[in-house]
Scaffold this motif. Structure first.
Motif, mmCIF file in Angstrom:
data_model
loop_
_atom_site.group_PDB
_atom_site.id
_atom_site.type_symbol
_atom_site.label_atom_id
_atom_site.label_comp_id
_atom_site.label_asym_id
_atom_site.label_seq_id
_atom_site.Cartn_x
_atom_site.Cartn_y
_atom_site.Cartn_z
ATOM 1 N N MET A 1 -36.139 5.479 -24.898
ATOM 2 C CA MET A 1 -35.262 6.136 -24.172
ATOM 3 C C MET A 1 -35.354 5.864 -22.850
ATOM 4 S SD MET A 1 -32.959 7.029 -26.243
ATOM 5 C CE MET A 1 -32.970 7.730 -28.010
ATOM 6 N N THR A 2 -34.399 5.962 -21.753
ATOM 7 C CA THR A 2 -34.280 5.297 -20.529
ATOM 8 C C THR A 2 -33.211 6.327 -19.548
ATOM 9 O OG1 THR A 2 -34.618 3.147 -21.639
ATOM 10 C CG2 THR A 2 -34.040 3.268 -19.167
ATOM 11 N N VAL A 3 -33.944 6.069 -18.454
ATOM 12 C CA VAL A 3 -32.970 6.955 -17.326
ATOM 13 C C VAL A 3 -32.551 5.830 -16.325
ATOM 14 C CG1 VAL A 3 -33.239 8.475 -15.205
ATOM 15 C CG2 VAL A 3 -34.205 9.145 -17.291
ATOM 16 N N TYR A 4 -31.417 5.912 -15.759
ATOM 17 C CA TYR A 4 -30.589 4.807 -15.194
ATOM 18 C C TYR A 4 -30.060 5.312 -13.870
ATOM 19 C CZ TYR A 4 -30.530 2.896 -19.741
ATOM 20 O OH TYR A 4 -31.052 2.749 -21.164
ATOM 21 N N VAL A 5 -30.037 4.432 -12.732
ATOM 22 C CA VAL A 5 -29.345 4.708 -11.501
ATOM 23 C C VAL A 5 -28.369 3.277 -11.418
ATOM 24 C CG1 VAL A 5 -31.011 6.217 -10.484
ATOM 25 C CG2 VAL A 5 -31.311 3.752 -10.116
ATOM 26 N N ASP A 6 -27.072 3.763 -11.108
ATOM 27 C CA ASP A 6 -26.285 2.505 -10.877
ATOM 28 C C ASP A 6 -26.134 2.058 -9.306
ATOM 29 O OD1 ASP A 6 -24.516 4.197 -9.603
ATOM 30 O OD2 ASP A 6 -23.265 4.468 -10.968
ATOM 31 N N ASP A 7 -25.610 1.117 -9.252
ATOM 32 C CA ASP A 7 -25.402 0.763 -7.935
ATOM 33 C C ASP A 7 -24.106 1.013 -6.838
ATOM 34 O OD1 ASP A 7 -23.536 -0.812 -9.236
ATOM 35 O OD2 ASP A 7 -24.406 -3.015 -8.794
ATOM 36 N N MET A 8 -23.592 1.960 -7.482
ATOM 37 C CA MET A 8 -22.235 2.523 -6.927
ATOM 38 C C MET A 8 -22.690 3.074 -5.455
ATOM 39 S SD MET A 8 -19.982 5.657 -8.041
ATOM 40 C CE MET A 8 -21.004 6.889 -6.886
ATOM 41 N N ARG A 9 -21.872 2.830 -4.504
ATOM 42 C CA ARG A 9 -21.873 3.317 -3.001
ATOM 43 C C ARG A 9 -20.584 4.072 -2.545
ATOM 44 N NH1 ARG A 9 -26.212 1.846 -4.545
ATOM 45 N NH2 ARG A 9 -27.890 0.393 -3.523
ATOM 46 N N ALA A 10 -20.685 5.399 -2.807
ATOM 47 C CA ALA A 10 -19.626 6.232 -2.382
ATOM 48 C C ALA A 10 -19.856 7.104 -1.485
ATOM 49 C CB ALA A 10 -19.151 7.154 -3.770
ATOM 50 N N PRO A 11 -19.163 7.268 -0.352
ATOM 51 C CA PRO A 11 -19.442 8.157 0.775
ATOM 52 C C PRO A 11 -19.004 9.561 0.385
ATOM 53 C CG PRO A 11 -17.625 6.896 1.199
ATOM 54 C CD PRO A 11 -18.242 6.334 -0.166
ATOM 55 N N PHE A 12 -20.000 10.456 0.890
ATOM 56 C CA PHE A 12 -19.675 11.737 0.371
ATOM 57 C C PHE A 12 -20.547 12.652 1.557
ATOM 58 C CE2 PHE A 12 -20.805 15.783 -1.798
ATOM 59 C CZ PHE A 12 -19.785 16.515 -1.830
ATOM 60 N N ARG A 13 -19.905 13.277 2.432
ATOM 61 C CA ARG A 13 -20.267 14.399 3.462
ATOM 62 C C ARG A 13 -21.309 13.713 3.959
ATOM 63 N NH1 ARG A 13 -20.141 20.187 0.304
ATOM 64 N NH2 ARG A 13 -18.002 20.012 -0.246
ATOM 65 N N GLY A 14 -21.358 12.373 4.774
ATOM 66 C CA GLY A 14 -22.384 12.046 5.378
ATOM 67 C C GLY A 14 -23.448 11.338 4.521
ATOM 68 N N MET A 15 -23.472 11.165 3.563
ATOM 69 C CA MET A 15 -23.998 10.474 2.452
ATOM 70 C C MET A 15 -23.515 9.487 1.744
ATOM 71 S SD MET A 15 -26.230 13.782 0.818
ATOM 72 C CE MET A 15 -24.684 14.603 0.248
#
Length: 97
Positions: A1-15
Protein backbone atom coordinates in the motif's frame (compact mmCIF):
# COMPACT_ATOMS: atom_id res chain seq x y z
CA UNK A 1 0.00 0.00 0.00
CA UNK A 2 1.12 3.53 -0.72
CA UNK A 3 0.74 7.19 0.21
CA UNK A 4 0.75 9.78 -2.57
CA UNK A 5 1.16 13.53 -3.03
CA UNK A 6 -0.07 15.17 -6.19
CA UNK A 7 1.34 18.04 -8.21
CA UNK A 8 -1.66 20.34 -7.82
CA UNK A 9 -0.76 23.93 -6.95
CA UNK A 10 -3.74 25.78 -5.45
CA UNK A 11 -3.31 29.05 -3.59
CA UNK A 12 -4.92 29.19 -0.15
CA UNK A 13 -4.40 31.91 2.47
CA UNK A 14 -0.88 32.75 1.35
CA UNK A 15 0.15 29.11 0.92
CA UNK A 16 0.27 26.78 -2.07
CA UNK A 17 -1.58 23.52 -1.50
CA UNK A 18 -1.67 20.02 -2.95
CA UNK A 19 -3.34 16.73 -1.97
CA UNK A 20 -2.15 13.90 0.26
CA UNK A 21 -3.99 10.64 -0.56
CA UNK A 22 -3.35 6.97 0.17
CA UNK A 23 -4.49 3.45 -0.59
CA UNK A 24 -5.94 3.08 2.93
CA UNK A 25 -7.21 5.43 5.64
CA UNK A 26 -4.74 4.16 8.25
CA UNK A 27 -1.85 4.93 5.88
CA UNK A 28 -3.28 8.35 5.08
CA UNK A 29 -3.67 9.31 8.72
CA UNK A 30 -0.30 7.82 9.70
CA UNK A 31 1.49 9.94 7.08
CA UNK A 32 -0.41 13.04 8.15
CA UNK A 33 0.66 12.38 11.75
CA UNK A 34 4.25 11.77 10.65
CA UNK A 35 4.53 15.07 8.76
CA UNK A 36 2.70 17.11 11.39
CA UNK A 37 -0.69 17.61 9.75
CA UNK A 38 -3.50 17.73 12.30
CA UNK A 39 -6.32 15.22 11.97
CA UNK A 40 -8.85 18.07 11.90
CA UNK A 41 -7.61 18.92 8.37
CA UNK A 42 -8.75 15.53 7.06
CA UNK A 43 -11.41 15.77 4.36
CA UNK A 44 -13.57 12.85 3.34
CA UNK A 45 -17.07 11.50 2.89
CA UNK A 46 -19.72 12.48 3.53
CA UNK A 47 -18.41 16.07 3.51
CA UNK A 48 -16.14 15.66 0.48
CA UNK A 49 -16.11 13.08 -2.26
CA UNK A 50 -12.65 11.60 -1.67
CA UNK A 51 -10.58 10.99 1.49
CA UNK A 52 -7.57 13.31 1.49
CA UNK A 53 -5.69 16.09 3.19
CA UNK A 54 -4.94 19.42 1.54
CA UNK A 55 -1.32 20.10 2.50
CA UNK A 56 1.09 22.98 1.96
CA UNK A 57 4.13 22.43 -0.24
CA UNK A 58 6.37 22.40 2.85
CA UNK A 59 4.42 19.40 4.16
CA UNK A 60 4.54 17.87 0.68
CA UNK A 61 8.33 17.91 0.83
CA UNK A 62 8.21 16.17 4.21
CA UNK A 63 5.82 13.54 2.85
CA UNK A 64 8.07 12.81 -0.13
CA UNK A 65 11.07 12.53 2.21
CA UNK A 66 9.00 10.09 4.31
CA UNK A 67 8.26 7.89 1.28
CA UNK A 68 5.16 9.35 -0.38
CA UNK A 69 5.00 8.80 -4.12
CA UNK A 70 4.63 11.84 -6.37
CA UNK A 71 1.70 11.65 -8.80
CA UNK A 72 -0.18 13.93 -11.17
CA UNK A 73 -3.23 15.66 -9.69
CA UNK A 74 -5.40 13.84 -12.22
CA UNK A 75 -4.33 10.51 -10.69
CA UNK A 76 -5.26 11.44 -7.11
CA UNK A 77 -8.95 10.41 -7.38
CA UNK A 78 -7.97 6.86 -8.39
CA UNK A 79 -5.87 6.52 -5.24
CA UNK A 80 -8.70 7.96 -3.17
CA UNK A 81 -11.14 5.43 -4.69
CA UNK A 82 -8.82 2.62 -3.57
CA UNK A 83 -8.90 4.14 -0.09
CA UNK A 84 -12.70 4.12 -0.04
CA UNK A 85 -12.78 0.55 -1.31
CA UNK A 86 -10.33 -0.53 1.39
CA UNK A 87 -12.52 1.13 4.03
CA UNK A 88 -15.29 -1.21 2.92
CA UNK A 89 -18.04 1.17 3.90
CA UNK A 90 -17.84 3.77 1.17
CA UNK A 91 -15.93 6.00 3.56
CA UNK A 92 -18.92 6.98 5.66
CA UNK A 93 -16.99 6.33 8.86
CA UNK A 94 -13.72 7.74 7.54
CA UNK A 95 -13.77 10.69 9.92
CA UNK A 96 -13.81 8.27 12.86
CA UNK A 97 -10.48 6.66 11.94
Amino acid sequence: MTVYVDDMRAPFRGMVMCHLVADTLPELHAMADRIGVRRRWYQGPPVTRWPHYDIALTKRALAVAAGAVEIRWRDAPAAARRCLAAAGDGGQDANQT
